[in-house]
Write an enzyme that holds these catalytic residues in place. Structure first.
Site, PDB file in Angstrom:
ATOM      1  N   GLU A  67      24.611   7.427 -54.207  1.00  0.00           N
ATOM      2  CA  GLU A  67      23.788   8.928 -54.009  1.00  0.00           C
ATOM      3  C   GLU A  67      24.928   9.785 -54.708  1.00  0.00           C
ATOM      4  O   GLU A  67      25.386  10.691 -54.142  1.00  0.00           O
ATOM      5  CB  GLU A  67      23.578   8.870 -52.593  1.00  0.00           C
ATOM      6  N   ASP A 119      23.375  -0.370 -46.435  1.00  0.00           N
ATOM      7  CA  ASP A 119      23.464   2.019 -47.099  1.00  0.00           C
ATOM      8  C   ASP A 119      24.753   2.174 -46.232  1.00  0.00           C
ATOM      9  O   ASP A 119      25.625   1.591 -44.870  1.00  0.00           O
ATOM     10  CB  ASP A 119      22.759   1.875 -45.899  1.00  0.00           C
ATOM     11  N   HIS A 134      13.697   7.502 -48.945  1.00  0.00           N
ATOM     12  CA  HIS A 134      13.319   8.100 -47.935  1.00  0.00           C
ATOM     13  C   HIS A 134      13.113   9.316 -46.980  1.00  0.00           C
ATOM     14  O   HIS A 134      13.063   9.888 -47.026  1.00  0.00           O
ATOM     15  CB  HIS A 134      13.683   7.279 -46.292  1.00  0.00           C
ATOM     16  N   ASP A 135      13.624  10.381 -48.707  1.00  0.00           N
ATOM     17  CA  ASP A 135      14.104  11.239 -48.632  1.00  0.00           C
ATOM     18  C   ASP A 135      12.937  12.180 -49.646  1.00  0.00           C
ATOM     19  O   ASP A 135      13.391  13.645 -49.222  1.00  0.00           O
ATOM     20  CB  ASP A 135      16.011  12.110 -49.344  1.00  0.00           C
ATOM     21  N   ASP A 161       7.247  -3.654 -36.235  1.00  0.00           N
ATOM     22  CA  ASP A 161       7.777  -4.386 -35.160  1.00  0.00           C
ATOM     23  C   ASP A 161       7.516  -5.519 -34.847  1.00  0.00           C
ATOM     24  O   ASP A 161       6.203  -5.758 -34.776  1.00  0.00           O
ATOM     25  CB  ASP A 161       7.904  -2.782 -34.407  1.00  0.00           C
ATOM     26  N   ASP A 174      25.777   6.333 -49.703  1.00  0.00           N
ATOM     27  CA  ASP A 174      24.944   7.346 -49.028  1.00  0.00           C
ATOM     28  C   ASP A 174      26.158   9.060 -49.405  1.00  0.00           C
ATOM     29  O   ASP A 174      26.978   8.850 -48.899  1.00  0.00           O
ATOM     30  CB  ASP A 174      24.877   7.795 -47.778  1.00  0.00           C
TER      31      ASP A 174
HETATM   32  C1  GLC Z   1      21.402  11.341 -47.398  1.00  0.00           C
HETATM   33  C2  GLC Z   1      20.178  10.311 -46.712  1.00  0.00           C
HETATM   34  C3  GLC Z   1      19.298  11.104 -45.859  1.00  0.00           C
HETATM   35  C4  GLC Z   1      20.098  11.912 -45.105  1.00  0.00           C
HETATM   36  C5  GLC Z   1      21.624  12.343 -45.435  1.00  0.00           C
HETATM   37  C6  GLC Z   1      23.011  11.949 -44.290  1.00  0.00           C
HETATM   38  O1  GLC Z   1      21.067  11.980 -48.042  1.00  0.00           O
HETATM   39  O2  GLC Z   1      19.724   9.687 -48.555  1.00  0.00           O
HETATM   40  O3  GLC Z   1      18.400  10.289 -45.117  1.00  0.00           O
HETATM   41  O4  GLC Z   1      20.250  12.311 -43.832  1.00  0.00           O
HETATM   42  O5  GLC Z   1      22.681  11.342 -46.319  1.00  0.00           O
HETATM   43  O6  GLC Z   1      23.352  10.980 -44.398  1.00  0.00           O
END
Ligand code: GLC
Length: 558
Positions: A258, A99, A334-335, A22, A201
């Site tokens: 993904e 993304d 991040h998940d 930040d 995504d």
């Molecule tokens: C993917 C992302 C995740 C998000 C989901 C909905 O799985 O990695 O963080 O919550 O999609 O967009």
């Protein structure tokens, strides 16, 4: 020798911008903060940064609910800041990867606001609308990925809309050519800005089945996981190939989708020359604790018996792309929870665990993806009340656990392990207040271990996890092992050992050996072909050929 593309030879670093740095004192990270750390990322051999979404968003799912696909959220800065970041990155050989969240938008996106206003609106058919069942209930019993029904009622239209994720993330209707066209244009907008690629995504959900039917309930709530009802619906590849043709083809960029659950047999339609993407994230190794789906309270937790399974799925994914295609290698994002907790028992030496995962990450075949903080060896957090957690899926999974009869204390223990917030705490830069992340109040608390685990402290210590990552980065970039690590083939060794993962990478006459001990006991092994091999890197000083100490990892060559 294969001619590898730039993205096959580099390392990608994933940034969760809200938690990175930040520069304004707002308590959330920003694009200027990313630009300020490019030189730091260079020391890790990084050639591309995957930025999780930085578009305008109500932040219900921290940016994965997008209200404008071609702008920057003011909390992250301006379009000029983005252009500045792209330019600064380019000067250092680091490209930005955006993304693309194209399965859904935010419910505050003008397209959805218009679509929800009436059945006659201009965007009426841009989302998935259905009439209720005769009794007025939702069209199907599908459970959204974050918990609760995947359908939400709209008064104005007297209809339900579908959301694979939260109600604030309505699914776009990909059957409508105007929707596809608008999405392609948005992606081309970013290509014109000079980005180096895209992470795409939740793409497996874009195609919906022709008929919407109830499924067999998989939990006490009477619902069925939507993933099992709509993922990878036949016909999806037609959309994806059109997407490639209209956006990605002919650009010197990479795409990584993904896409869970693509079998090796179908892989060539998804990746490689004839595939829709360059790479796809495959989750069999991160899902080992979830034999029955995505419900956290049904997960098994860490068990040493999962290590042979881990070895098996990693080897399978290496073999799947041996002839065609290319995979990203990753253990965190991040998940996911932090990998030092994921693949090791609670009592394991975390520093050794972090180095062991680093060795795997940087020596398996594929493009390594380092997630911010992984290079410091960060572990999970364990906050003591559900209110402390921010992540929307954590809240949903907590509710599911209670419904399944867990006590609040048990439900909390479950979310402590699996919460996505484990990976979202602020990046730890220095020993200063809030780990140097912000001058204000951080949006999520900084991890308690920060005085020990932060960039300044670890950079001073030649034996730290960060220094170890830097050594691995050098190994991948230069010297005789580099080409083998980038291009060499993969052969599993010691397949029957329940705790040691071992493999050989080979190119021409040179071999590089990786051995990792996942157990807390010293283990001996016999690999006659390694006789006379030279040690390249060890995670614990003083290693000997033929024995691995607890959680030790080594790399040899000859
Ligand atoms: C993917 C992302 C995740 C998000 C989901 C909905 O799985 O990695 O963080 O919550 O999609 O967009």
């Amino acid at each position: 020798m294969q001619d590898l593309k730039w993205w096959q030879k580099t390392t990608v670093y994933q940034i969760y911008p809200k938690s990175f740095l930040d520069t304004t004192g707002s308590g959330t990270g920003d694009l200027r903060g990313v630009a300020a750390k490019l030189d730091y990322l260079k020391t890790l051999g990084v050639g591309a940064i995957w930025l999780t979404p930085v578009y305008p968003s109500p932040m219900v799912d921290n940016g994965y609910d997008i209200a404008d696909f071609t702008a920057i959220d003011p909390s992250y800065g301006s379009m000029e800041d983005m252009e500045h970041l792209i330019a600064e990155g380019r000067e250092r050989g680091i490209r930005m990867v955006m993304d693309l969240v194209y399965n859904h938008s935010s419910d505050k996106h003008p397209w959805f606001i218009d679509s929800a206003s009436s059945r006659e609106s201009r965007h009426a058919d841009w989302y998935i609308w259905r009439d209720p069942k005769p009794d007025g209930s939702a069209p199907t019993n599908w459970r959204s990925i974050f918990g609760g029904s995947a359908w939400t009622w709209c008064e104005a239209r007297q209809q339900y809309y579908l959301h694979t994720f939260a109600p604030a993330q309505p699914d776009l209707n990909w059957e409508n050519p105007a929707v596809r066209q608008a999405l392609y244009e948005a992606a081309n907008f970013w290509l014109d800005k000079g980005v180096g690629g895209f992470r795409i995504d939740a793409i497996v959900y874009i195609k919906k089945p022709e008929e919407f039917k109830d499924g067999e309930p998989d939990s006490d709530d009477g619902l069925v996981n939507i993933h099992s009802m709509i993922a990878n619906t036949p016909g999806i590849l037609d959309f994806l190939h059109e997407f490639k043709e209209k956006v990605f083809a002919g650009h010197d960029i990479f795409t990584v989708a993904e896409a869970n659950g693509i079998s090796p047999e179908e892989l060539d339609k998804w990746v490689g020359e004839k595939g829709a993407f360059d790479m796809l994230f495959e989750f069999s190794h991160t899902n080992l604790e979830f034999p029955t789906g995505e419900i956290w309270c049904q997960a098994t937790g860490y068990r040493p018996e999962l290590i042979p399974k881990l070895k098996q799925v990693l080897t399978e994914s290496q073999q799947a792309t041996a002839e065609n295609g290319w995979y990203p290698v990753f253990f965190e994002n991040h998940d996911q929870m932090r990998c030092v907790e994921h693949y090791f028992p609670a009592e394991a030496d975390k520093e050794r665990a972090a180095k062991a995962m680093a060795v795997l990450l940087m020596t398996l075949r594929g493009t390594p993806f380092i997630y911010e903080g992984q290079e410091l060896g960060l572990g999970n957090v364990a906050w003591d009340s559900i209110e402390a957690y921010n992540d929307i899926s954590t809240q949903g999974q907590y509710e599911i656990a209670l419904k399944e009869g867990k006590s609040p204390a048990e439900a909390l223990r479950i979310v402590q392990r699996y919460s996505r917030d484990n990976a979202r705490t602020p990046m730890q830069w220095s020993e200063e207040k809030h780990a140097g992340f912000t001058q204000g109040t951080p949006w999520l608390p900084v991890h308690e271990d920060f005085p020990r685990q932060c960039v300044t402290v670890e950079a001073r210590d030649g034996d730290s996890v960060l220094s170890f990552y830097r050594k691995l980065a050098r190994l991948r970039c230069s010297g005789e092992a580099a080409e083998v690590l980038q291009q060499g083939d993969y052969t599993e060794l010691l397949p029957d050992d329940p705790a040691i993962m071992a493999f050989r990478r080979r190119l021409g006459g040179r071999s590089v050996y990786t051995l990792v001990n996942f157990s807390g006991e010293a283990r001996s092994y016999e690999l006659p072909e390694m006789a006379g091999a030279e040690l390249l890197l060890e995670s614990v000083p003083g290693s000997t050929l033929g024995v691995l100490r607890a959680y030790e990892a080594v790399i040899y060559t000859h």
